[in-house]
Design a protein around this motif. Sequence first.
Motif, short mmCIF file in Angstrom:
data_model
loop_
_atom_site.label_atom_id
_atom_site.label_comp_id
_atom_site.label_asym_id
_atom_site.label_seq_id
_atom_site.Cartn_x
_atom_site.Cartn_y
_atom_site.Cartn_z
N CYS A 18 4.27 -1.56 2.18
CA CYS A 18 4.98 -2.52 1.80
C CYS A 18 6.38 -1.94 1.20
N PRO A 24 5.94 -10.03 6.21
CA PRO A 24 5.77 -10.24 4.88
C PRO A 24 6.69 -9.19 3.75
N ALA A 47 4.69 -16.31 -2.22
CA ALA A 47 4.15 -15.14 -1.42
C ALA A 47 5.04 -13.72 -1.56
N PRO A 71 8.87 -12.07 -2.61
CA PRO A 71 8.54 -10.99 -1.97
C PRO A 71 7.67 -10.06 -2.61
N ASP A 110 4.85 -9.82 -6.15
CA ASP A 110 3.68 -10.47 -6.47
C ASP A 110 3.80 -11.72 -7.49
N PRO A 111 3.38 -12.94 -7.11
CA PRO A 111 3.67 -14.13 -7.86
C PRO A 111 3.01 -13.88 -9.26
N ASN A 152 -1.76 -9.94 -5.19
CA ASN A 152 -2.87 -8.86 -4.81
C ASN A 152 -4.13 -8.92 -5.78
N ASN A 200 -6.77 -12.12 2.26
CA ASN A 200 -6.28 -11.21 3.20
C ASN A 200 -6.64 -9.93 3.60
N VAL A 208 -5.50 -6.09 5.39
CA VAL A 208 -4.49 -5.86 6.30
C VAL A 208 -5.42 -4.58 6.92
N MET A 248 -5.40 -9.00 9.05
CA MET A 248 -4.22 -9.21 9.70
C MET A 248 -3.89 -7.70 10.14
N LEU A 293 -1.79 -4.29 10.67
CA LEU A 293 -0.67 -3.38 9.67
C LEU A 293 0.47 -3.52 10.55
N ILE A 294 1.56 -3.87 10.06
CA ILE A 294 3.11 -3.86 10.70
C ILE A 294 3.65 -2.39 10.20
N GLN A 351 1.95 -13.71 9.59
CA GLN A 351 2.70 -12.84 8.87
C GLN A 351 4.11 -13.02 8.50
#
Length: 481
Positions: A76, A88, A120, A122, A124-125, A153, A228, A230, A258, A260-261, A302
């Motif tokens: 991230c 994300p 979500a 950018p 962590d809420p 998280n 979720n 990754v 999901m 990994l990007i 995503q």
Amino acid sequence: MTLPSTEVINTTVTEPTKAKSGGCGRKSDTSHVVEMDEKTKERIAKHPCYSEDAHHHYARLHVAVAPACNIQCNYCNRKYDCANESRPGVVSELLTPEEAAHKALVIAGKIPQMTVVGIAGPGDPLANPEKTFRTFELIAEQAPDIKLCLSTNGLMLPEYVDRIKQLNIDHVTITINMVDPEIGVKIYPWVHYNRKRYRGIEGVKILHEKQMEGLQALKEADILCKVNSVMIPGINDEHLVEVNKVIRSKGAFLHNIMPLISAPEHGTHFGLTGQRGPTPKELKAVQDDCSGNMKMMRHCRQCRADAVGLLGEDRSQEFTKDKILEITPEYDLAKRQEVHEGIEKFQQEIKAAKEKAKVETRLIASVQNSPKILVAVATKGSGLVNQHFGHAKEFQIYEVDGNEARFVSHRKIDHFCQGGYGEEATLEKIIEAIADCKAVLVSKIGECPKTKLQEVGIQTVESYDVIEKVALEFYQQWNKQ
Ligand SMILES: C[S@@+](CC[C@H](N)C(=O)[O-])C[C@H]1O[C@@H](n2cnc3c(N)ncnc32)[C@H](O)[C@@H]1O
Ligand code: SF4
Ligand code: SF4
């Protein structure tokens, strides 16, 4: 709302080689038939992420009010933004809780099928609790029919479950990539907890403990929890079956594995060290291995932290802060309910059409041991084949046999229509992306791409109808060849 009638189905018959087995999964996925009580069905019926069916019809809004984070994931980097990229953690501009609530009301008026507001990122809420909860309070006061949703998280979840329940936030996602801290150290370099930074395994153990506590607390509070994970090849890919077992035993509702990007230009640790993401085949294999009697989410797009619209469509640039703040909200509960009733009616019609197509296929095709095939679908939503090949930015992939047609994934692609420039290269990429499909189902397609697809053994079906119906009708023809 009535079902659009079928245009002429024009199937180009090529010389396909019929696969003896689907080859697209180690075991058959039964997660889509998991039993659910009526109350749960109702809770997820209008949530595009929790219900695969809902995602064809209902939209979501992410409001970017939470910039800070309390851990670091090696995949991230929230500093990199690209307005054209849906990923994300990516966001063009941050909002205050008041601006976010204003935006939610404006969009609720303009896109009445928007049923969920999520936070979500950018960051962590729950590393930004006051901004997050203030936003939800304001929205709940003014737009009571909107579902509230957050993605965390999990580090601070045990502390906030009561507040989440109080605010009627019915959907919480926790990102759980491991249940073994030895694997976690390869993903998380540090964790910041109780004003102290913990590096290495010490930090990962705290994160793991809090994630497990948080999951348990959500279950006890009867809040629907999606997990979720990754998928990071070589790091946690083989471990995800274990993650699935643990979260299932602790009462998670849905598992979203999901890919990994990671690209070097994103500036993440994994991007810079060349860590690759999984191929669609690798992803599907792990999803299938984890399915069994747990619901798997396969339609996650995503999204950006400021995404707007149906999953797969991103209208965030239509609703930038300067544009939104000039608009007076026209939230109208009665009008929204009317639109939702129309959607529900339409969903019933689609369901009836699917059932009819299934029965007809079973009558014609030999259901026993009928091979599974994949087809690629161009759709703008509503559960229909309704998009021109050249306008598709992604294809939805359906697995079809003599029994049913079932959504299994989506594949993003570049636009084919580029005004003549670069079309060859793009078409090649599209063909590569759907090479394992027997057909592409579209509302229309030009002669040139049709011929090229035919040459590589991909048939084209031109239609405007319910996806499953078109897919099953194609299957009948394919099975006869
Ligand atoms: C941006 S995060 C925000 C919410 C929260 N901080 C969290 O991590 O769950 C939303 C989701 O995107 C995922 N994500 C972030 N960067 C990613 C990447 N490069 N590849 C795949 N998933 C990613 C996170 O793991 C998480 O599930
Ligand atoms: S927890 Fe979420 S926001 Fe924080 S670093 Fe990880 S992915 Fe990014
Ligand atoms: S990122 Fe996935 S789960 Fe979150 S809103 Fe988008 S589709 Fe839904």
